[in-house]
Structures are given as C-alpha cells and as structure tokens.
Design a protein around this motif. Structure first.
Motif, PDB file in Angstrom:
ATOM      1  N   ASP A  61     -44.270  -2.552 -15.026  1.00 35.42           N
ATOM      2  CA  ASP A  61     -45.344  -1.547 -15.080  1.00 35.42           C
ATOM      3  C   ASP A  61     -46.212  -1.780 -16.317  1.00 35.42           C
ATOM      4  O   ASP A  61     -47.438  -1.719 -16.257  1.00 35.42           O
ATOM      5  CB  ASP A  61     -44.749  -0.128 -15.140  1.00 35.42           C
ATOM      6  CG  ASP A  61     -44.193   0.305 -13.788  1.00 35.42           C
ATOM      7  OD1 ASP A  61     -44.336  -0.470 -12.824  1.00 35.42           O
ATOM      8  OD2 ASP A  61     -43.629   1.410 -13.703  1.00 35.42           O
ATOM      9  N   SER A  62     -45.544  -2.074 -17.448  1.00 28.60           N
ATOM     10  CA  SER A  62     -46.288  -2.249 -18.700  1.00 28.60           C
ATOM     11  C   SER A  62     -47.123  -3.527 -18.652  1.00 28.60           C
ATOM     12  O   SER A  62     -48.272  -3.536 -19.081  1.00 28.60           O
ATOM     13  CB  SER A  62     -45.327  -2.328 -19.888  1.00 28.60           C
ATOM     14  OG  SER A  62     -44.402  -1.281 -19.837  1.00 28.60           O
ATOM     15  N   ASN A  65     -49.970  -3.028 -16.265  1.00 26.05           N
ATOM     16  CA  ASN A  65     -50.677  -1.790 -16.561  1.00 26.05           C
ATOM     17  C   ASN A  65     -50.892  -0.950 -15.297  1.00 26.05           C
ATOM     18  O   ASN A  65     -52.003  -0.520 -14.993  1.00 26.05           O
ATOM     19  CB  ASN A  65     -52.015  -2.109 -17.221  1.00 26.05           C
ATOM     20  CG  ASN A  65     -52.417  -0.980 -18.148  1.00 26.05           C
ATOM     21  OD1 ASN A  65     -51.660  -0.025 -18.321  1.00 26.05           O
ATOM     22  ND2 ASN A  65     -53.606  -1.061 -18.713  1.00 26.05           N
ATOM     23  N   THR A  66     -49.845  -0.764 -14.563  1.00 25.70           N
ATOM     24  CA  THR A  66     -49.929   0.034 -13.341  1.00 25.70           C
ATOM     25  C   THR A  66     -48.576   0.716 -13.132  1.00 25.70           C
ATOM     26  O   THR A  66     -47.692   0.628 -13.988  1.00 25.70           O
ATOM     27  CB  THR A  66     -50.310  -0.856 -12.135  1.00 25.70           C
ATOM     28  OG1 THR A  66     -50.427  -0.044 -10.988  1.00 25.70           O
ATOM     29  CG2 THR A  66     -49.274  -1.928 -11.866  1.00 25.70           C
ATOM     30  N   ASN A  67     -48.432   1.381 -11.996  1.00 21.56           N
ATOM     31  CA  ASN A  67     -47.137   1.981 -11.709  1.00 21.56           C
ATOM     32  C   ASN A  67     -46.667   1.451 -10.360  1.00 21.56           C
ATOM     33  O   ASN A  67     -47.224   1.793  -9.325  1.00 21.56           O
ATOM     34  CB  ASN A  67     -47.282   3.504 -11.685  1.00 21.56           C
ATOM     35  CG  ASN A  67     -45.961   4.183 -11.427  1.00 21.56           C
ATOM     36  OD1 ASN A  67     -44.918   3.522 -11.356  1.00 21.56           O
ATOM     37  ND2 ASN A  67     -45.986   5.485 -11.270  1.00 21.56           N
ATOM     38  N   GLU A  91     -58.696  -7.837 -10.215  1.00 23.81           N
ATOM     39  CA  GLU A  91     -59.288  -7.678 -11.535  1.00 23.81           C
ATOM     40  C   GLU A  91     -60.605  -8.441 -11.502  1.00 23.81           C
ATOM     41  O   GLU A  91     -60.606  -9.633 -11.162  1.00 23.81           O
ATOM     42  CB  GLU A  91     -58.341  -8.259 -12.592  1.00 23.81           C
ATOM     43  CG  GLU A  91     -58.728  -7.888 -14.003  1.00 23.81           C
ATOM     44  CD  GLU A  91     -57.660  -8.271 -15.021  1.00 23.81           C
ATOM     45  OE1 GLU A  91     -56.898  -9.222 -14.762  1.00 23.81           O
ATOM     46  OE2 GLU A  91     -57.602  -7.626 -16.080  1.00 23.81           O
ATOM     47  N   THR A 242     -43.457   3.813 -19.978  1.00 14.40           N
ATOM     48  CA  THR A 242     -44.406   4.378 -19.022  1.00 14.40           C
ATOM     49  C   THR A 242     -45.144   5.551 -19.668  1.00 14.40           C
ATOM     50  O   THR A 242     -45.995   6.184 -19.057  1.00 14.40           O
ATOM     51  CB  THR A 242     -43.677   4.866 -17.753  1.00 14.40           C
ATOM     52  OG1 THR A 242     -42.516   5.568 -18.149  1.00 14.40           O
ATOM     53  CG2 THR A 242     -43.274   3.716 -16.861  1.00 14.40           C
ATOM     54  N   PHE A 244     -47.540   7.380 -22.685  1.00 15.23           N
ATOM     55  CA  PHE A 244     -48.701   7.062 -23.524  1.00 15.23           C
ATOM     56  C   PHE A 244     -48.779   8.048 -24.684  1.00 15.23           C
ATOM     57  O   PHE A 244     -48.459   9.228 -24.533  1.00 15.23           O
ATOM     58  CB  PHE A 244     -49.991   7.113 -22.696  1.00 15.23           C
ATOM     59  CG  PHE A 244     -50.089   5.975 -21.722  1.00 15.23           C
ATOM     60  CD1 PHE A 244     -50.776   4.817 -22.055  1.00 15.23           C
ATOM     61  CD2 PHE A 244     -49.477   6.051 -20.475  1.00 15.23           C
ATOM     62  CE1 PHE A 244     -50.859   3.748 -21.156  1.00 15.23           C
ATOM     63  CE2 PHE A 244     -49.554   5.005 -19.582  1.00 15.23           C
ATOM     64  CZ  PHE A 244     -50.243   3.852 -19.921  1.00 15.23           C
ATOM     65  N   ARG A 253     -49.652   2.729 -24.872  1.00 12.58           N
ATOM     66  CA  ARG A 253     -48.288   2.744 -24.329  1.00 12.58           C
ATOM     67  C   ARG A 253     -47.307   2.756 -25.487  1.00 12.58           C
ATOM     68  O   ARG A 253     -47.398   1.916 -26.397  1.00 12.58           O
ATOM     69  CB  ARG A 253     -48.079   1.461 -23.523  1.00 12.58           C
ATOM     70  CG  ARG A 253     -47.711   1.684 -22.100  1.00 12.58           C
ATOM     71  CD  ARG A 253     -47.642   0.366 -21.373  1.00 12.58           C
ATOM     72  NE  ARG A 253     -48.449   0.423 -20.162  1.00 12.58           N
ATOM     73  CZ  ARG A 253     -48.027   0.964 -19.032  1.00 12.58           C
ATOM     74  NH1 ARG A 253     -46.814   1.499 -18.951  1.00 12.58           N
ATOM     75  NH2 ARG A 253     -48.818   1.000 -17.986  1.00 12.58           N
ATOM     76  N   GLU A 265     -47.827  -2.385 -27.307  1.00 13.83           N
ATOM     77  CA  GLU A 265     -48.818  -3.457 -27.490  1.00 13.83           C
ATOM     78  C   GLU A 265     -49.115  -3.764 -28.952  1.00 13.83           C
ATOM     79  O   GLU A 265     -50.118  -4.409 -29.252  1.00 13.83           O
ATOM     80  CB  GLU A 265     -50.111  -3.095 -26.749  1.00 13.83           C
ATOM     81  CG  GLU A 265     -49.891  -3.035 -25.252  1.00 13.83           C
ATOM     82  CD  GLU A 265     -51.176  -2.843 -24.458  1.00 13.83           C
ATOM     83  OE1 GLU A 265     -52.148  -3.559 -24.747  1.00 13.83           O
ATOM     84  OE2 GLU A 265     -51.186  -1.974 -23.577  1.00 13.83           O
ATOM     85  N   ARG A 276     -47.224 -11.164 -22.459  1.00  8.22           N
ATOM     86  CA  ARG A 276     -48.316 -10.965 -21.501  1.00  8.22           C
ATOM     87  C   ARG A 276     -49.343 -12.089 -21.605  1.00  8.22           C
ATOM     88  O   ARG A 276     -49.804 -12.637 -20.605  1.00  8.22           O
ATOM     89  CB  ARG A 276     -48.982  -9.606 -21.739  1.00  8.22           C
ATOM     90  CG  ARG A 276     -50.030  -9.288 -20.680  1.00  8.22           C
ATOM     91  CD  ARG A 276     -50.635  -7.930 -20.887  1.00  8.22           C
ATOM     92  NE  ARG A 276     -51.314  -7.859 -22.178  1.00  8.22           N
ATOM     93  CZ  ARG A 276     -51.700  -6.712 -22.737  1.00  8.22           C
ATOM     94  NH1 ARG A 276     -51.474  -5.562 -22.140  1.00  8.22           N
ATOM     95  NH2 ARG A 276     -52.307  -6.711 -23.903  1.00  8.22           N
TER      96      ARG A 276
END
Ligand SMILES: Nc1nc2c(ncn2[C@@H]2O[C@H](COP(=O)(O)OP(=O)(O)OP(=O)(O)O)[C@@H](O)[C@H]2O)c(=O)[nH]1
Ligand SMILES: [Mg+2]
Length: 423
Positions: A61-62, A65-67, A91, A242, A244, A253, A265, A276
């Motif tokens: 997820d991290s 950058n989504t779930n 993207e 997950t 913020f 995050r 990050e 990443r």
C-alpha cells in the motif's frame, strides 16, 4: 564447405559505414518504440514472501500509494498458499498491470523447511504457462497476460540476530528463478546501531551460503552511480504504514508512537524511499528484462532438454529443432511399431492358449459324456435284468397261482362235501 557459409562470411566483410547526406528519419525509432510500449501498457509482477503479519500488505500500500484492501491471514494454515491479485494502475498516460502475489501462512507450519515448495511451484507454473503459449502454433504473446514473477521481496523478521534457516533455504531455492531483493521488515522496531550490524550479518550469511540476490545493474552509465551506491544499502530496512500525520503543512505517511513519529518517506528514518526508487523508478525494466533473459531462459532450456531437444547431437554437432524433431518422430514411430508387433505376438499366444483351453474343456466334456453314456447303459442293463427277473417271477407266480387254483378247485369239492356233511 556449404556455399551459404561462404556467402555469410563475405557479407560480414562487406559491411561498410556510410554517411547520410541529409535527414532520413530512422532516428525516430526509439520514439516509435516508446509510443508502442506505452500503447500496449506494462506488466509487473511482485511476489512478497514473509511470515504472517510482517507488514507485507502495508508495504505494498505504501509503495504504490494506494489501498489494495487486503485481509489479514490466519496463522493456522496446514500449508503455504499463494494468493495473487491483479490491479490496473495508471500514472500520467502509462498503464501498469500490477500483480501482487502474497504467501499466505508462510513459516506458520511446524515443519518450516517445506514452506518453499509451494513458492517454487508457483514460480515454475508461471514460467510453464508462458512456455506453453510460446510453443503454440498460433501464439498471442502480445495479449498474453504474463504472470512470471519479476521481483521477489523477501521480508526478513527484524530480530537483529541474523537470518533464520527458513530464510536461507527459501532464498537459495529461489535465487536461480527470480530476482530476490531482501528487505528488513518493520525496521522501526530495531535501533540504529543494531540495524547496521544486522545488515552486515545478513549480507555475510547470504554470501557464506552462496545465495545470489538481485543486484542493481551498474553497466548502464546513466544509473550506474546511484545503483552501485544503493547496492551497498541492501538489505533495505523498511517501514510501512496506512496512517497519515500532518508534518508542517503536508500529510505524510507515518507511524505514531507515544514517544514520537516515524515517517515512512523520510530517508533518515528508513530505506523506504530507496526501495521505491530502485524497485519502481529506476530498475523496473531491468527486472522485467532479467526475468525474461535470465530466469525464464534457464527454465526454458531445462524444460526443452527434458523434452529431449538440444542444440547439439550426441557427437556435439549442431542440430536443428527440425532435425531433432524428425529423429524423435522416427524413434517414436519405431517404438509404436515395436509395441504393435509385441501386441500382435501376445495376441497370437493368447489365442493359442485359449484354443488349448477350449480343446481341453471339449475333451473333458467328451469323457464326461462317454462316462454318462456308459453309466446309462449299465443302469439300463441292470433295469432290464431286474425286469426280466420280475417277469420271470410273475410267470412263476402265475404258474403257481394256476397250480394252486387247480389244486384249490379239486379240494373245493371235498371241502364243500365235508361242509355239507357237517350241516
Ligand atoms: N511496527 C510496525 N508495524 C507494522 C509495519 N508495517 C505493518 N505493521 C503492522 O503489522 C500488522 C500486520 O501488517 P500487514 O501489512 O497486514 O501484514 P501482512 O504481512 O500483510 O500480514 P498477512 O497478510 O496477514 O500475512 C499491522 O498491524 C500493521 O499495522 C511497520 O513497518 N512497522
Ligand atoms: Mg497481507
């Protein structure tokens, strides 16, 4: 020497460099390639191997950058299962078909040594699917959903004590099949000084056991500098979250603890950004390429050899696919013929056996019939004799009867006379 070879040889020597007098346009080839690739979209498949609850889903997820909305797995499964989900991501104008494969129940069994088997099978199955598509007469590789695993993120438990035996065994089994990037999971649970020692210990253990992990390529000069520096940071110590938290005016995050906040990050907090950068932004294409050119190639070679194909014959002379096929076909036909002959011979033998059996049975039947017939005649003779005897007796009886009757009638007079006298 065959003439073809001479011609080729001649051609090679004939190649000359020419200068163009003006713009022709084939310098747009790279652009054509880019636009074609963008049109087709890209496929990337990640496998996450790690014990239950080690933060695999959170890290995915991290990273993207989504779930991905994954559910926690139970700890009680009898075997390791592989669970794949495919997502379409976009993207700018680049489409990515991303598959994330999760190991469910990894390391939860009492006999942990077997955990890798399901994983090896899964990876091989994906290679096999691709190979089968490639071997088809009518191939459709451009629209084929390629599920071969491009990278395996191996989640190491942040114990600070080095690798577990299951880690070494599993990575060793996989290192010729997939690009392995080891990562230290939940790195917020290990202190800064311990982390450095832990990293060196892991690398030493991997090296001592001959485990080949994926190294970021340093042959391309545009990325060689960053890649070689990143190679020295492996295994990346990562943190996922997950949640913020507001830092300044930005939402970032992070994981919040009573004593402070860890930002996912933030490069001083963990190696998430490095991972990443390497995985998605710099080396995704290299991993796709290595999967195809190295790991898949190895699988394909082994499988074709298993099927009996080779580039050289028994005398080490080059042999074409067509020739091997012809040889195999002839052998196969010969085998078939031999089998057919054997079957035919067996059939004849069986028929003879059956015939003999039948003859035997017939003989037995005849014997039985003769015996019955003999018995019957004897019985008949006996009965005949008894009848004769009986007839004789009847004749004798009748004779006597007549005799008695005669005697009776003569004495009757006497008797009657006597009687009447009495009266
Ligand atoms: N301390 C810490 N906890 C984490 C981290 N990442 C995830 N967690 C927590 O660990 C727990 C499990 O995380 P998941 O991401 O579900 O782990 P998983 O490996 O996907 O688990 P399964 O799919 O059930 O095997 C959750 O409570 C997360 O909040 C991390 O980097 N540090
Ligand atoms: Mg999960």
């Amino acid at each position: 020497m065959p003439p073809v070879e001479v011609e080729n040889h001649g051609l090679e020597e004939q190649i000359r460099n020419l200068t163009l007098a003006g713009h022709v346009g084939f310098d747009s080839l790279p652009d054509q390639l880019v636009s074609k690739s963008v049109q087709n979209g890209f496929i990337f498949n990640i496998m996450c191997i790690g014990e239950t609850g080690l933060g695999k889903s959170t890290l995915m997820d991290s990273l993207f950058n989504t779930n991905f909305e994954s559910n926690p797995s139970p700890h009680t499964l009898p075997t390791v299962k592989l669970n794949g989900h495919t997502y379409e991501l976009q993207e700018s104008n680049v489409r990515l078909k991303l598959t994330i494969v999760d190991t469910v129940g990894y390391g939860d069994q009492i006999n942990k040594e077997d955990s890798f088997k399901a994983i090896v099978k899964y990876i091989d199955d994906q290679f096999e699917n691709y190979l089968q598509e490639e071997l088809k007469i009518k191939r459709s590789l451009s629209s084929f959903h390629d599920t071969r695993i491009h990278v395996c993120l191996y989640f190491i438990c942040p114990t600070g004590h080095g690798l577990k035996s299951i880690d070494l065994v599993c990575m060793k089994k996989l290192d010729q099949k997939v690009n392995i990037i080891p990562i230290i999971a939940k790195a917020d649970t290990i202190s800064k000084t311990e982390l450095q020692k832990f990293k060196s210990k892991i690398m030493a253990e991997l090296q001592n056991n001959g485990v080949h992990i994926y190294e970021f390529p340093v042959d391309d000069e545009t990325v060689s500098e960053i890649n070689s520096s990143m190679n020295s940071h492996i295994p990346f110590a990562v943190i996922g979250s997950t949640d913020f938290v507001k830092v300044g005016s930005k939402l970032v995050r992070a994981r919040q603890y009573p004593w402070g906040t860890v930002q996912v990050e933030n490069e001083t907090h963990c190696d998430f950004v490095k991972l990443r950068e390497m995985l998605i932004r710099t080396n995704m294409e290299d991993m796709r390429e290595k999967t195809h050119n190295r790991h898949y190639e190895l699988y394909r070679k082994k499988r074709l050899e298993q099927m009996g194909f080779s580039d050289v014959d028994a005398n080490n002379k080059p042999i074409s696919f067509q020739e091997t096929f012809e040889v195999k076909r002839t052998n196969h036909l010969q085998e078939l013929q031999q089998k057919e002959d054997e079957m035919r011979q067996m059939f004849v033998v069986r028929v003879k056996e059956k015939e003999a059996e039948l003859k035997e049975a017939e003989k037995e039947l005849h014997a039985k019939f003769d015996k019955l017939k003999k018995d019957h005649t004897e019985e008949k003779k006996k009965i005949e004799d008894s009848r004769k005897k009986l007839e004789d007796e009847v004749v004798e009886f009748n004779r006597r009867k007549a005799q008695y009757q005669q005697m009776g009638s003569s004495s009757h007079h006497t008797l009657t006379l006597g009687k009447s006298k009495k009266k």
